[in-house]
Design a protein around this motif. Structure first.
Motif, mmCIF file in Angstrom:
data_model
loop_
_atom_site.group_PDB
_atom_site.id
_atom_site.type_symbol
_atom_site.label_atom_id
_atom_site.label_comp_id
_atom_site.label_asym_id
_atom_site.label_seq_id
_atom_site.Cartn_x
_atom_site.Cartn_y
_atom_site.Cartn_z
ATOM 1 N N ALA A 97 0.835 -1.205 0.000
ATOM 2 C CA ALA A 97 0.000 0.000 0.000
ATOM 3 C C ALA A 97 0.868 1.253 0.000
ATOM 4 O O ALA A 97 0.566 2.235 -0.693
ATOM 5 N N LEU A 98 1.955 1.229 0.753
ATOM 6 C CA LEU A 98 2.875 2.365 0.749
ATOM 7 C C LEU A 98 3.529 2.549 -0.620
ATOM 8 O O LEU A 98 3.754 3.682 -1.062
ATOM 9 N N ALA A 99 3.817 1.443 -1.282
ATOM 10 C CA ALA A 99 4.406 1.534 -2.624
ATOM 11 C C ALA A 99 3.402 2.114 -3.620
ATOM 12 O O ALA A 99 3.775 2.919 -4.489
ATOM 13 N N ILE A 100 2.148 1.708 -3.512
ATOM 14 C CA ILE A 100 1.103 2.281 -4.363
ATOM 15 C C ILE A 100 0.994 3.781 -4.106
ATOM 16 O O ILE A 100 0.884 4.592 -5.030
ATOM 17 N N LEU A 101 1.032 4.155 -2.840
ATOM 18 C CA LEU A 101 0.952 5.566 -2.463
ATOM 19 C C LEU A 101 2.118 6.351 -3.045
ATOM 20 O O LEU A 101 1.940 7.443 -3.605
ATOM 21 N N LYS A 102 3.308 5.796 -2.931
ATOM 22 C CA LYS A 102 4.505 6.460 -3.459
ATOM 23 C C LYS A 102 4.392 6.702 -4.961
ATOM 24 O O LYS A 102 4.814 7.745 -5.476
ATOM 25 N N ALA A 103 3.785 5.757 -5.667
ATOM 26 C CA ALA A 103 3.643 5.877 -7.120
ATOM 27 C C ALA A 103 2.458 6.734 -7.533
ATOM 28 O O ALA A 103 2.203 6.901 -8.728
ATOM 29 N N GLY A 104 1.728 7.261 -6.557
ATOM 30 C CA GLY A 104 0.561 8.088 -6.879
ATOM 31 C C GLY A 104 -0.639 7.277 -7.314
ATOM 32 O O GLY A 104 -1.527 7.797 -8.000
ATOM 33 N N GLY A 105 -0.676 6.016 -6.912
ATOM 34 C CA GLY A 105 -1.755 5.127 -7.318
ATOM 35 C C GLY A 105 -2.954 5.184 -6.392
ATOM 36 O O GLY A 105 -2.962 5.924 -5.403
#
Length: 206
Positions: A97-105
C-alpha cells in the motif's frame, strides 16, 4: 473544514476493514485530505500497553468474536469471522500500500481490495501473485509495486509511520488523527464526523 486526517491502519485489522469505506467517504464529504499511514502494531502495542490478539485473555478474545458479528451486521459487510489465512504477517501488504501511495496510485481502493481479499474472500495477504493481480486490476504496476514494497525507502516509511503513531498516541487500528486528536476504532467515526462538522478545537489530555 479543510485539512488533513492521518489514517493509521493495518490490513489484518477487521475493524479497519469495516470502517474503511465509511471513513474515505466521510473525509471526501468534508474536503479533507487523507494521509494513509499503514502501520505495524507491534511497536504501537509495546509503547501503549496493548496486547496482540494471541496474548489476550480468552474472555477478551471471545468478546471480540461477538463484536465482529455485531459490526458485520451493522455495517452490512461480508466478513469471515475465522478467515483461513489469519493471523498473518501484514508487513508485505502494508508495504505494498505504501508503494502504491509512493507511485501516486489508488491506495484507498487498493486497501479496500486487500481488506476484502482477507476478510471476505479468505485470501492470503502474503501471496505475491494475488497482491500483484489486485494492483494490476486497479491500473497500477503490480510488479513494480512488489519490488518497491521491499525497498529500503518503503521500509523506512513503514517504520516512520510506527514512530509517528507512537508520537500521536495511537493505540490500535484503525485510528484517525485530526489536528492531533486521535479517534481510535471504526466505532468512533460518528465522533470524528461531529468534530468535522462542528469545527471545534481538538480535545487534549487534561
Amino acid at each position: 473544514m479543510t485539512g488533513t486526517i492521518e489514517y493509521f491502519y493495518t490490513h489484518v485489522s477487521p475493524w479497519a476493514y469495516m470502517g474503511h469505506a465509511l471513513f474515505i467517504d466521510l473525509a471526501a464529504r468534508h474536503g479533507m485530505t487523507v494521509e494513509f499511514r499503514p502501520v505495524n502494531l507491534g511497536g504501537v502495542f509495546d509503547a501503549s500497553g496493548g496486547m496482540p490478539l494471541a496474548k489476550r485473555h480468552p474472555v477478551r478474545q471471545s468478546y471480540r468474536l461477538i463484536e465482529l458479528q455485531r459490526w458485520r451486521d451493522k455495517r452490512n459487510l461480508p466478513l469471515t469471522i475465522h478467515p483461513r489465512h489469519f493471523p498473518a504477517d501484514p508487513t508485505l501488504a502494508d508495504c505494498c500500500a505504501l508503494a502504491i501511495l509512493k507511485a501516486g496510485g489508488p491506495v484507498a481502493d487498493f486497501s479496500d481490495r486487500l481488506f476484502r481479499h482477507l476478510w471476505a474472500q479468505e485470501g492470503d495477504l502474503n501471496d505475491r501473485a494475488s497482491l500483484e493481480a489486485i494492483a494490476t486490476s486497479l491500473g497500477a504496476d503490480g510488479a513494480r509495486m512488489l519490488a518497491d514494497a521491499e525497498s529500503a525507502e518503503i521500509k523506512a516509511a513503514y517504520a516512520a509511520n510506527q514512530a509517528r503513531a507512537i508520537e500521536l498516541g495511537v493505540i490500535g487500528s484503525p485510528c484517525y488523527v485530526l489536528q492531533g486528536e486521535p479517534f481510535w476504532g471504526q466505532d468512533r467515526l460518528d465522533l470524528l464526523s461531529d468534530a468535522l462538522e462542528s469545527r471545534r478545537e481538538a480535545y487534549k489530555p487534561v
